[in-house]
Design a protein around this motif. Structure first.
Motif, short mmCIF file in Angstrom:
data_model
loop_
_atom_site.label_atom_id
_atom_site.label_comp_id
_atom_site.label_asym_id
_atom_site.label_seq_id
_atom_site.Cartn_x
_atom_site.Cartn_y
_atom_site.Cartn_z
N ILE A 183 0.86 -1.19 0.00
CA ILE A 183 0.00 0.00 0.00
C ILE A 183 0.90 1.24 0.00
O ILE A 183 1.79 1.37 0.82
CB ILE A 183 -0.92 0.02 1.24
N ARG A 184 0.64 2.14 -0.92
CA ARG A 184 1.47 3.35 -1.01
C ARG A 184 0.71 4.62 -0.62
O ARG A 184 1.32 5.65 -0.35
CB ARG A 184 2.02 3.49 -2.43
N THR A 215 -5.94 1.75 15.64
CA THR A 215 -6.36 0.35 15.55
C THR A 215 -6.70 -0.01 14.11
O THR A 215 -6.35 -1.09 13.62
CB THR A 215 -7.58 0.10 16.45
N LEU A 216 -7.37 0.90 13.41
CA LEU A 216 -7.72 0.65 12.01
C LEU A 216 -6.47 0.49 11.15
O LEU A 216 -6.39 -0.43 10.32
CB LEU A 216 -8.58 1.80 11.48
N LEU A 217 -5.50 1.37 11.32
CA LEU A 217 -4.26 1.29 10.55
C LEU A 217 -3.49 0.02 10.87
O LEU A 217 -2.94 -0.64 9.99
CB LEU A 217 -3.39 2.52 10.83
N ARG A 218 -3.46 -0.34 12.16
CA ARG A 218 -2.75 -1.55 12.58
C ARG A 218 -3.39 -2.80 11.98
O ARG A 218 -2.70 -3.74 11.59
CB ARG A 218 -2.76 -1.63 14.11
N SER A 219 -4.72 -2.79 11.88
CA SER A 219 -5.44 -3.95 11.34
C SER A 219 -5.32 -4.05 9.83
O SER A 219 -5.33 -5.15 9.28
CB SER A 219 -6.93 -3.86 11.72
N ALA A 220 -5.18 -2.91 9.16
CA ALA A 220 -5.23 -2.91 7.70
C ALA A 220 -3.88 -3.01 7.03
O ALA A 220 -3.78 -3.53 5.91
CB ALA A 220 -5.94 -1.63 7.22
N ILE A 221 -2.82 -2.51 7.69
CA ILE A 221 -1.51 -2.42 7.02
C ILE A 221 -0.46 -3.21 7.80
O ILE A 221 -0.34 -3.06 9.02
CB ILE A 221 -1.06 -0.95 6.90
N SER A 222 0.30 -4.02 7.09
CA SER A 222 1.35 -4.82 7.70
C SER A 222 2.57 -3.95 8.03
O SER A 222 2.84 -2.96 7.35
CB SER A 222 1.77 -5.95 6.76
N ASN A 223 3.29 -4.36 9.05
CA ASN A 223 4.55 -3.68 9.36
C ASN A 223 5.60 -3.91 8.29
O ASN A 223 6.63 -3.23 8.26
CB ASN A 223 5.08 -4.16 10.73
N GLU A 224 5.35 -4.90 7.41
CA GLU A 224 6.25 -5.17 6.29
C GLU A 224 5.81 -4.40 5.04
O GLU A 224 6.34 -4.63 3.95
CB GLU A 224 6.26 -6.68 5.98
N GLY A 256 6.21 -1.28 4.08
CA GLY A 256 7.10 -0.30 3.49
C GLY A 256 6.49 1.09 3.55
O GLY A 256 5.44 1.31 4.17
N PRO A 257 7.10 2.08 2.91
CA PRO A 257 6.66 3.46 3.04
C PRO A 257 5.29 3.70 2.41
O PRO A 257 4.97 3.15 1.37
CB PRO A 257 7.75 4.25 2.29
N TYR A 258 4.49 4.51 3.09
CA TYR A 258 3.20 4.91 2.52
C TYR A 258 2.88 6.34 2.95
O TYR A 258 3.42 6.84 3.94
CB TYR A 258 2.07 3.95 2.94
N ILE A 259 2.01 6.98 2.17
CA ILE A 259 1.55 8.33 2.49
C ILE A 259 0.15 8.21 3.08
O ILE A 259 -0.69 7.46 2.56
CB ILE A 259 1.51 9.23 1.24
N LEU A 260 -0.09 8.91 4.16
CA LEU A 260 -1.40 8.91 4.80
C LEU A 260 -2.11 10.22 4.50
O LEU A 260 -1.60 11.29 4.82
CB LEU A 260 -1.26 8.72 6.31
N VAL A 262 1.99 0.57 15.11
CA VAL A 262 1.28 1.08 13.93
C VAL A 262 2.31 1.39 12.84
O VAL A 262 3.28 2.11 13.10
CB VAL A 262 0.48 2.36 14.27
N PRO A 263 2.15 0.85 11.63
CA PRO A 263 3.08 1.19 10.54
C PRO A 263 3.15 2.70 10.37
O PRO A 263 2.13 3.36 10.18
CB PRO A 263 2.45 0.51 9.32
N GLN A 264 4.35 3.25 10.45
CA GLN A 264 4.51 4.70 10.45
C GLN A 264 4.44 5.26 9.02
O GLN A 264 5.15 4.79 8.13
CB GLN A 264 5.85 5.08 11.07
N PRO A 265 3.59 6.24 8.80
CA PRO A 265 3.51 6.85 7.46
C PRO A 265 4.74 7.71 7.17
O PRO A 265 5.32 8.31 8.08
CB PRO A 265 2.25 7.71 7.53
N TYR A 266 5.12 7.74 5.91
CA TYR A 266 6.24 8.59 5.48
C TYR A 266 5.85 10.05 5.58
O TYR A 266 6.65 10.91 5.92
CB TYR A 266 6.60 8.22 4.04
N LEU A 267 4.58 10.33 5.27
CA LEU A 267 4.10 11.72 5.25
C LEU A 267 2.60 11.70 5.54
O LEU A 267 1.89 10.78 5.11
CB LEU A 267 4.36 12.33 3.87
N ILE A 268 2.12 12.68 6.30
CA ILE A 268 0.69 12.81 6.58
C ILE A 268 0.16 14.07 5.91
O ILE A 268 0.64 15.17 6.17
CB ILE A 268 0.41 12.86 8.10
#
Length: 513
Positions: free
Chosen positions: A52-53, A76-85, A87-91, A115-121
């Protein structure tokens, strides 16, 4: 092309499908695939997603007005939807309420390590693109009035109170979308994505790589007519590719054929990728590069950086773009005062870690079952006499070397075709020493010494390997034990070493008196 054209997969999380439909339509028009989740437990992805990018996230999923409750639910939503593997994504926050909760959300997510950390919000306000219309259709009163008409007037107020307490909306909301809103939304998102800068280069490569694979699959599929013979003919082609890659070592299992045929396709991919890259039009205004590339850190409001000098012989540390300290090797900073010494050491470690990790990814492969039938393996070995000889020849001052901090290794430089055709009887090994960063400056600079760049396998320790071209041997193939293998060199580095070795062996020298 715009900034969002290089996006691959987009995840949209919003409990109101009508409100996010303009986004889905806009992405569809751009040919970008999107995944929609309404936030319900029953419909959440079976496994957290990868690749997911861009994430489009609504901020309000409940009638609660408590900031902490709202933000915790989003994590919780982000943790459930996106894997820690992933990679970078924009939120991208897509909400009517972003001004209320966005600041707290940004500040809090940094501490949510699960929670997978976004590159940019980013944020885009819904109210700029859609209108929520509330017709005067008072739901609790409508229900209560209907019951009253059936002779239940005494329950009217109680029914209204109950319906409101369980969160039944007072009005039936409808979404109104203005003309041309899809185009305006696309323009707004494209403008926001200009801020991703360096990530856009990685996403561009991902986009071109995917496009190259698509073209390669299309071209190969067209090698046969699309009729009843297609499956048989393409299967025959796949078997020919497998045989070309594996030679006589090809087994007769489906796994052998598939792995080797796909490996053959891998050899075709670089040319297709280069073609796509050459055809792509680069927008010079989109990318901003650093005039003086450096590794930086912030300390008490000051920005410190470290970079190599122009002649690559020393490190320069700057404080707020002004020269601060210069040293040739890290041991030179021992004479500094505590603060500059600590700053220089920390920046130096960050520099080595970044360079080491990058070099390892570019030049090496981790130990696994897929790279055991080819040369390039690095093996740990033991031979005290050989280690002493290498110490004597590789280092300037052998007295400075602690043998407990180095180790003897051997590199398999056998022929690739011997492996592929199962003709390998004895392996050719080149010997060297794996050493820590404290000994980098002790390596002799001589024609018979070859030293690879800094490497970091991910354990935080940066090292180099120095080989001596005088120390070559051959061993039985059976003597290479998988448990002794550390990692492998990619073909790029292995070919470089073989070229340097052959040049050294083939040197003419002095042939006249």
């Amino acid at each position: 092309m715009g900034n969002m054209d290089i996006l691959d997969k987009v995840l949209i999380i919003d409990d109101q499908y009508e409100e996010v439909l303009p986004f889905i339509k806009m992405l569809g028009r751009e040919g970008i695939s999107s995944i929609y989740w309404d936030g319900n437990v029953e419909t959440k992805p079976k496994e957290p997603l990868t690749g997911i990018r861009l994430v489009i996230l609504d901020m309000r999923f409940s009638p609660s007005s408590d900031t902490r409750t709202i933000i915790t639910n989003l994590y919780t939503l982000l943790r459930s939807a996106i894997s820690n593997e992933n990679g970078p994504y924009i939120l991208c926050v897509w909400s009517k309420h972003d001004s209320e909760y966005l600041r707290e959300f940004k500040e809090g997510i940094i501490d949510e390590h699960s929670v997978p950390q976004p590159y940019l919000i980013l944020n885009i306000e819904k109210n700029r693109f859609i209108k929520i219309i509330n017709p005067q259709d008072f739901i609790p009163e409508e229900v209560a009035t209907t019951l009253a008409a059936e002779g239940k007037e005494e329950f009217e107020k109680e029914i209204i109170s109950i319906l409101e307490s369980i969160g039944i909306d007072r009005y039936r909301e409808t979404v109104h979308v203005e003309d041309n809103i899809i185009e305006q939304l696309g323009i707004s998102l494209d403008e926001k994505l200009k801020d991703i800068n360096s990530l856009s280069i990685l996403l561009l490569w991902e986009y071109l790589a995917n496009k190259s694979v698509h073209n390669l699959v299309k071209d190969i599929a067209c090698f046969s007519e699309p009729d009843v013979t297609w499956d048989n003919n393409i299967k025959t082609l796949i078997q020919h590719l497998a045989a070309a890659n594996a030679g006589k070592s090809l087994g007769d299992t489906a796994k052998e054929y598939i792995i080797n045929s796909l490996a053959a396709l891998n050899h075709m991919l670089p040319d297709e990728l280069l073609n796509q890259l050459m055809k792509y039009s680069i927008d010079e205004d989109t990318f901003q590069f650093i005039n003086n590339p450096s590794i930086t850190k912030t300390l008490n409001g000051d920005i410190f950086s470290i970079s190599k000098s122009e002649n690559k012989k020393s490190f320069i540390v700057r404080k707020n773009n002004i020269d601060y300290k210069t040293f040739k090797k890290i041991s030179d900073v021992e004479g500094y005062e505590t603060e500059p010494k600590n700053i220089c050491k920390e920046l130096y470690d960050k520099y080595l870690k970044l360079v080491g990790n990058s070099n390892f990814k570019l030049l090496c492969e981790r130990k696994d079952s897929t790279n055991c039938n080819k040369p390039g393996g690095i093996y740990k070995t033991e031979d005290d006499n050989l280690l002493n000889d290498l110490i004597q020849s590789i280092f300037k001052e052998k007295e400075k070397i602690n043998k407990d901090e180095i180790c003897l290794i051997k590199l398999d430089i056998s022929s690739s075709c011997d492996y592929a055709q199962d003709k390998l009887k004895r392996t050719r090994m080149l010997f060297g020493i794996k050493l820590e960063d404290k000994y980098f400056d002790e390596i002799n600079k001589a024609d018979d010494i070859y030293c690879i760049p800094e490497l970091n396998v991910g354990d935080g320790k940066t090292f180099k390997i120095a080989f001596n071209f005088h120390y070559i041997n051959n061993e039985s193939k059976d003597s290479l034990l998988e448990e002794d293998k550390l990692f492998s060199f990619r073909e790029l580095l292995l070919s470089e070493i073989k070229h340097k070795l052959s040049t050294y062996i083939g040197r003419i020298g002095i042939i006249n008196l």
